[in-house]
Design an enzyme around this catalytic site. Sequence first.
Site, PDB file in Angstrom:
ATOM      1  CD  GLU A  12       6.874  17.330  -8.349  1.00 12.11           C
ATOM      2  OE1 GLU A  12       8.062  17.071  -8.625  1.00 12.11           O
ATOM      3  OE2 GLU A  12       5.936  17.168  -9.151  1.00 12.11           O
ATOM      4  CB  SER A  64      10.770  18.964   4.294  1.00 14.54           C
ATOM      5  OG  SER A  64      10.536  20.122   3.525  1.00 14.54           O
ATOM      6  CG  ASP A  81      10.844  17.133 -11.217  1.00 14.92           C
ATOM      7  OD1 ASP A  81      10.475  18.083 -10.500  1.00 14.92           O
ATOM      8  OD2 ASP A  81      11.584  16.229 -10.798  1.00 14.92           O
TER       9      ASP A  81
END
Length: 339
Positions: free
Chosen positions: A218, A319, A224
Site C-alpha cells: 500500500e 496492476s 488501511d
Amino acid sequence: MSSSPSTEGPDAPGTGPVTLEDIRAAAGRLKGAAHRTPVLSSRTLDRLVGAEVHLKCENFQRMGAFKFRGAYNALSQLPPAQLANGVAAYSSGNHAQAVALAARELGSKAVIVMPEDTPRSKLEATADYGAEIVTYDRYTQDREAIGARLAAERGLALVPPYEHPHIIAGQGTAALELLEETGELDALVVPVGGGGLAAGSATAARALYPDIRVVGVEPEAGDDTRRSLAEGRRVSLGAVPRTIADGQAAVTPGELTFSVNRRLLAGVELVSDEEIRAAMRLAFERLKLVIEPSGATGLAALLAGRIDPVPARVGVIISGGNVGVRRFLELMREDDGGS
C-alpha cells in the site's frame, strides 16, 4: 516447499468465499475476452533486487489494468434481462473503464460514478467505452450512496469494485496465469487498494502452493489494510488518503476482501510516493514499461527493500498502466526534484 501444485492444506479451496475452482471458472469465461498478459523479466532488475523477478504485466490488459478481469467475470454472470437494462459502478478510474468496456462487450450499458479529480485520461477512456459518467467530490461525498441511489432509481445492477465473489475470482486469474507460466515462486507481491486483487491472487497462489508468501503493498498515506491486519479488524482512515496512487486511495478494506486477506496475506508493506515515482522511472527507462502509480507499488516495494527476506524467485503483479502523458511527465519532474 512442495515441488508441484497442491490443493491441500489449511488455506485450500473451500475455506473462503472464493475458491481455486471459482478462479479457474472465471478464467474460462475470460478466455477470448481478456488478454493473457505477458510475464516479463529483466537481468537488470534481477541484479538490482538480488532475486529472480517475474512481472505480470496487467498494464497490457484490455483497458490497461487488471480490473477488466473481475468486471467481465461479474457482468457475464448477470441474467440477460438485467444486462439489457444496464449496470452501475463507482470507481476512481480503472474499475470504471473495466465495467464500461465489459458492458459494451456484453451488449449492455453502464452508468459510472467517478471523482471530479479523476485523471483526465481515465475519464475520457471511460466515456469512450460508451459509459454515462456522473461525477462527485471524493472528499465530501459518499460514492457508494450515490451509486446505490442511481442503481435503485434506474433499475441497474450495481457492480462493486472489489466487494463481490465474482469480482475477486476474476482478479485472481492474473495470479493463476502468472503461476501457470513461472511454476512455484517463493513470494508474490500484489498492490492492495480495496483488496480484491490481493484476495483473488492470494486465493489462487496459496491453493496452488501453500508455502508461497503473498505480500500486499500500500502507499504510506493509504495504509488501511496494514492497520486493519495489525488490529485484527477493519480500520477506517477517516478521510480519503492523498497519494499519487489514486487507485489505492481506499479509506477502509472491504469486508469480504479483508476476510480473505487477513487469512492468506503474509503481511502488507508500505511505499512512499517518492519510491513509487522511482519505480515508475526505472520501469520506463530500463524495462520500457509505462506503469501508473498504483500499478508500480509492488515493484517499488521490491526495489526499496521492503520485501524482507528477499525471496529467491518472486512474482510481482503490475496492476495497471493508465497514466496520461501529461500526468506521467508531472510525476517524473517531481521525481527529479521539480527541475
